[in-house]
Design a protein around this motif. Structure first.
Motif, PDB file in Angstrom:
ATOM      1  N   VAL A 140       0.811  -1.221   0.000  1.00  0.00           N
ATOM      2  CA  VAL A 140       0.000   0.000   0.000  1.00  0.00           C
ATOM      3  C   VAL A 140       0.845   1.271   0.000  1.00  0.00           C
ATOM      4  O   VAL A 140       0.304   2.366  -0.148  1.00  0.00           O
ATOM      5  N   ASP A 141       2.155   1.121   0.147  1.00  0.00           N
ATOM      6  CA  ASP A 141       3.038   2.274   0.055  1.00  0.00           C
ATOM      7  C   ASP A 141       3.526   2.496  -1.377  1.00  0.00           C
ATOM      8  O   ASP A 141       4.305   3.410  -1.627  1.00  0.00           O
ATOM      9  N   LYS A 142       3.054   1.654  -2.285  1.00  0.00           N
ATOM     10  CA  LYS A 142       3.395   1.792  -3.704  1.00  0.00           C
ATOM     11  C   LYS A 142       2.117   2.073  -4.484  1.00  0.00           C
ATOM     12  O   LYS A 142       1.007   1.852  -3.999  1.00  0.00           O
ATOM     13  N   THR A 143       2.251   2.514  -5.719  1.00  0.00           N
ATOM     14  CA  THR A 143       1.129   3.031  -6.501  1.00  0.00           C
ATOM     15  C   THR A 143      -0.071   2.089  -6.582  1.00  0.00           C
ATOM     16  O   THR A 143      -1.180   2.479  -6.216  1.00  0.00           O
ATOM     17  N   THR A 144       0.108   0.860  -7.057  1.00  0.00           N
ATOM     18  CA  THR A 144      -1.029  -0.045  -7.247  1.00  0.00           C
ATOM     19  C   THR A 144      -1.725  -0.337  -5.919  1.00  0.00           C
ATOM     20  O   THR A 144      -2.963  -0.257  -5.828  1.00  0.00           O
ATOM     21  N   GLY A 145      -0.970  -0.654  -4.893  1.00  0.00           N
ATOM     22  CA  GLY A 145      -1.542  -0.938  -3.587  1.00  0.00           C
ATOM     23  C   GLY A 145      -2.279   0.258  -3.006  1.00  0.00           C
ATOM     24  O   GLY A 145      -3.369   0.131  -2.440  1.00  0.00           O
ATOM     25  N   LYS A 146      -1.686   1.428  -3.170  1.00  0.00           N
ATOM     26  CA  LYS A 146      -2.293   2.659  -2.660  1.00  0.00           C
ATOM     27  C   LYS A 146      -3.637   2.910  -3.345  1.00  0.00           C
ATOM     28  O   LYS A 146      -4.631   3.244  -2.688  1.00  0.00           O
ATOM     29  N   GLU A 147      -3.670   2.727  -4.672  1.00  0.00           N
ATOM     30  CA  GLU A 147      -4.911   2.950  -5.429  1.00  0.00           C
ATOM     31  C   GLU A 147      -5.987   1.935  -5.052  1.00  0.00           C
ATOM     32  O   GLU A 147      -7.158   2.294  -4.896  1.00  0.00           O
ATOM     33  N   LEU A 148      -5.607   0.661  -4.899  1.00  0.00           N
ATOM     34  CA  LEU A 148      -6.583  -0.366  -4.518  1.00  0.00           C
ATOM     35  C   LEU A 148      -7.137  -0.115  -3.118  1.00  0.00           C
ATOM     36  O   LEU A 148      -8.346  -0.260  -2.882  1.00  0.00           O
ATOM     37  N   LEU A 149      -6.276   0.275  -2.190  1.00  0.00           N
ATOM     38  CA  LEU A 149      -6.726   0.552  -0.825  1.00  0.00           C
ATOM     39  C   LEU A 149      -7.671   1.749  -0.811  1.00  0.00           C
ATOM     40  O   LEU A 149      -8.700   1.725  -0.129  1.00  0.00           O
ATOM     41  N   LYS A 150      -7.347   2.766  -1.576  1.00  0.00           N
ATOM     42  CA  LYS A 150      -8.196   3.964  -1.645  1.00  0.00           C
ATOM     43  C   LYS A 150      -9.570   3.611  -2.220  1.00  0.00           C
ATOM     44  O   LYS A 150     -10.591   4.077  -1.733  1.00  0.00           O
ATOM     45  N   ARG A 151      -9.581   2.760  -3.232  1.00  0.00           N
ATOM     46  CA  ARG A 151     -10.840   2.421  -3.905  1.00  0.00           C
ATOM     47  C   ARG A 151     -11.700   1.420  -3.122  1.00  0.00           C
ATOM     48  O   ARG A 151     -12.912   1.536  -3.089  1.00  0.00           O
ATOM     49  N   TYR A 152     -11.069   0.419  -2.492  1.00  0.00           N
ATOM     50  CA  TYR A 152     -11.828  -0.682  -1.891  1.00  0.00           C
ATOM     51  C   TYR A 152     -11.729  -0.780  -0.375  1.00  0.00           C
ATOM     52  O   TYR A 152     -12.416  -1.605   0.216  1.00  0.00           O
ATOM     53  N   GLY A 153     -10.875   0.020   0.246  1.00  0.00           N
ATOM     54  CA  GLY A 153     -10.653  -0.141   1.677  1.00  0.00           C
ATOM     55  C   GLY A 153     -11.057   1.062   2.490  1.00  0.00           C
ATOM     56  O   GLY A 153     -11.481   2.087   1.959  1.00  0.00           O
ATOM     57  N   SER A 154     -10.890   0.917   3.779  1.00  0.00           N
ATOM     58  CA  SER A 154     -11.191   2.010   4.704  1.00  0.00           C
ATOM     59  C   SER A 154      -9.892   2.626   5.216  1.00  0.00           C
ATOM     60  O   SER A 154      -9.922   3.472   6.096  1.00  0.00           O
ATOM     61  N   GLY A 155      -8.780   2.184   4.685  1.00  0.00           N
ATOM     62  CA  GLY A 155      -7.475   2.678   5.115  1.00  0.00           C
ATOM     63  C   GLY A 155      -6.743   1.712   6.014  1.00  0.00           C
ATOM     64  O   GLY A 155      -5.550   1.851   6.235  1.00  0.00           O
ATOM     65  N   ALA A 156      -7.445   0.722   6.568  1.00  0.00           N
ATOM     66  CA  ALA A 156      -6.825  -0.237   7.477  1.00  0.00           C
ATOM     67  C   ALA A 156      -6.297  -1.448   6.708  1.00  0.00           C
ATOM     68  O   ALA A 156      -6.923  -1.908   5.748  1.00  0.00           O
TER      69      ALA A 156
END
Length: 141
Positions: free
Chosen positions: A82-98
């Motif tokens: 999540v500290d890299k582009t793809t992970g960050k984008e997926l977390l932003k789109r599908y997660g609550s940040g946790a």
């Protein structure tokens, strides 16, 4: 004697490495394409190297042979930091940040389920099985 112990430890480590979840690190499109070709769902692990629950899952759950076999049977698994582009984008789109956050998608890219947080192996596989069971009527099985 030290050589023998070293060789034994090396072979045990190699055996453990083979009996675990095999995570892809390719693009999400490439992972989806692999899932289409194999008739499996897509499993995504959103993690961070600094996250203690993420490291616990890696060490105690994803390293187990039964979990690896289960995942291999049903999913093309990928992991993204999540500290890299793809992970960050997926977390932003599908997660609550946790994190850790585990996402299951069909081959069309539709989110089928999510698992938030770390869990023991049996509970984790039960959660995945629940997501799988919800899909069976749609797939005509």
């Amino acid at each position: 004697m030290k050589k023998l112990i070293f060789i034994l430890m090396l072979s045990l480590a190699a055996g453990a490495a083979q009996a675990q979840v095999k995570f892809e690190t390719k693009s999400t499109d490439a992972v989806r394409e692999m899932a289409v070709k194999t008739g499996k769902l897509v499993f995504i692990d959103l993690y961070a190297t600094w996250c203690p629950p993420c490291r616990m899952m890696e060490r105690e759950v994803f390293s187990r042979k039964d979990v690896g076999d289960f995942m291999e049977q049903h999913f093309v698994a990928a992991k993204y930091d999540v500290d890299k582009t793809t992970g960050k984008e997926l977390l932003k789109r599908y997660g609550s940040g946790a994190i850790p956050l585990y996402l299951v998608f069909d081959t069309q890219g539709e989110l089928l389920g999510r698992i938030q947080g770390a869990a023991k192996a049996d509970e984790f596989m039960d959660n995945l099985q629940t997501i799988l069971d919800r899909q069976k009527p749609k797939q005509g099985k």
